[in-house]
Design an enzyme around this catalytic site. Sequence first.
Site, mmCIF file in Angstrom:
data_model
loop_
_atom_site.group_PDB
_atom_site.id
_atom_site.type_symbol
_atom_site.label_atom_id
_atom_site.label_comp_id
_atom_site.label_asym_id
_atom_site.label_seq_id
_atom_site.Cartn_x
_atom_site.Cartn_y
_atom_site.Cartn_z
ATOM 1 N N ASP A 1 -8.079 -5.349 1.064
ATOM 2 C CA ASP A 1 -9.114 -4.589 -0.224
ATOM 3 C C ASP A 1 -10.187 -4.355 0.740
ATOM 4 O OD1 ASP A 1 -10.014 -3.877 -2.218
ATOM 5 O OD2 ASP A 1 -10.563 -5.587 -2.986
ATOM 6 N N HIS B 1 -13.653 -2.313 10.410
ATOM 7 C CA HIS B 1 -13.608 -3.027 9.812
ATOM 8 C C HIS B 1 -11.719 -3.580 10.008
ATOM 9 C CE1 HIS B 1 -13.243 0.356 6.871
ATOM 10 N NE2 HIS B 1 -12.638 -0.076 6.443
ATOM 11 N N LYS C 1 -1.550 6.306 6.644
ATOM 12 C CA LYS C 1 -2.348 5.957 7.207
ATOM 13 C C LYS C 1 -2.359 4.273 7.645
ATOM 14 C CE LYS C 1 -4.153 10.456 7.115
ATOM 15 N NZ LYS C 1 -5.862 10.907 7.229
ATOM 16 N N LYS C 2 -2.644 3.595 6.237
ATOM 17 C CA LYS C 2 -2.974 2.208 6.708
ATOM 18 C C LYS C 2 -1.666 1.337 7.335
ATOM 19 C CE LYS C 2 -5.824 1.024 3.255
ATOM 20 N NZ LYS C 2 -6.374 0.058 1.878
ATOM 21 N N ASP D 1 -15.332 7.703 5.489
ATOM 22 C CA ASP D 1 -15.176 7.684 7.014
ATOM 23 C C ASP D 1 -15.978 8.973 7.120
ATOM 24 O OD1 ASP D 1 -13.592 5.850 7.467
ATOM 25 O OD2 ASP D 1 -12.339 6.805 7.307
ATOM 26 N N SER E 1 0.891 -1.163 -0.384
ATOM 27 C CA SER E 1 -0.283 0.368 -0.349
ATOM 28 C C SER E 1 0.913 0.812 0.172
ATOM 29 C CB SER E 1 -1.598 -0.007 0.989
ATOM 30 O OG SER E 1 -1.954 1.521 1.808
ATOM 31 N N HIS E 2 0.303 2.397 -1.094
ATOM 32 C CA HIS E 2 0.947 3.467 -0.574
ATOM 33 C C HIS E 2 0.424 4.903 0.582
ATOM 34 C CE1 HIS E 2 3.235 3.099 -4.761
ATOM 35 N NE2 HIS E 2 1.919 3.191 -5.048
ATOM 36 N N ASN E 3 -0.827 4.254 1.225
ATOM 37 C CA ASN E 3 -1.543 4.621 2.045
ATOM 38 C C ASN E 3 -0.740 3.900 3.780
ATOM 39 O OD1 ASN E 3 -4.010 5.288 4.341
ATOM 40 N ND2 ASN E 3 -4.637 5.452 2.622
#
Length: 200
Positions: free
Chosen positions: A72, A183, A12-13, A157, A8-10
């Site tokens: 995902d 989730h 926050k993740k 969100d 992932s590039h995210n």
Amino acid sequence: MTRVFLASHNAKKLAELSRILAPHLPSVQVLGLADVPAYDEPVEDQPSFEGNALLKARAGFAHTGLPTLADDSGLCVDALNGMPGILSARWSGPPKSDEHNNELLLAQLADVPDERRGAHFTCVIAFVHAGGELTVEGTMPGRVIREVRGSGGFGYDVLFEASDRPGVTTAELSVEDKDAISHRGHALREIAPQVAALLG
């Protein structure tokens, strides 16, 4: 130091995964796509969250050789027959835009009464390593509200009130409160001890 790759590039993740894995793997270092040599990411063309998560995790493991996690996730709206679902990130078409996705969703639900605005977030996390593969799924039930509220989180969100936290959107929750009910938080907490056991 145990290195785990999150496809992932995210940012926050990546931070979320690091927080949740840390109690199980204190020495874990979570790397993202920006931390490894670039590779062609697979087209997410599978018909399910699980299929797309496995697709990304397999590609990440093949290109980095590191134990790889990929997720995902998406918002499934009852009044839209479960959509946007796997199309959540690109619901309004290219280029990807949270703002445009939220505007489109609000427009599509404009005439839907409050009692029929139920929805849930789903997240499937896949883990691929030298010894095999596993997947877990987490959900967060709630409803879609009628206006954008909050500045935290990402994606939908700002439009989503979780059943466990009525009256506030998940974009208005603290990081800790969101992790506790989200989730992705549910799925990460389920998979974290399994990843720790496999890598420990």
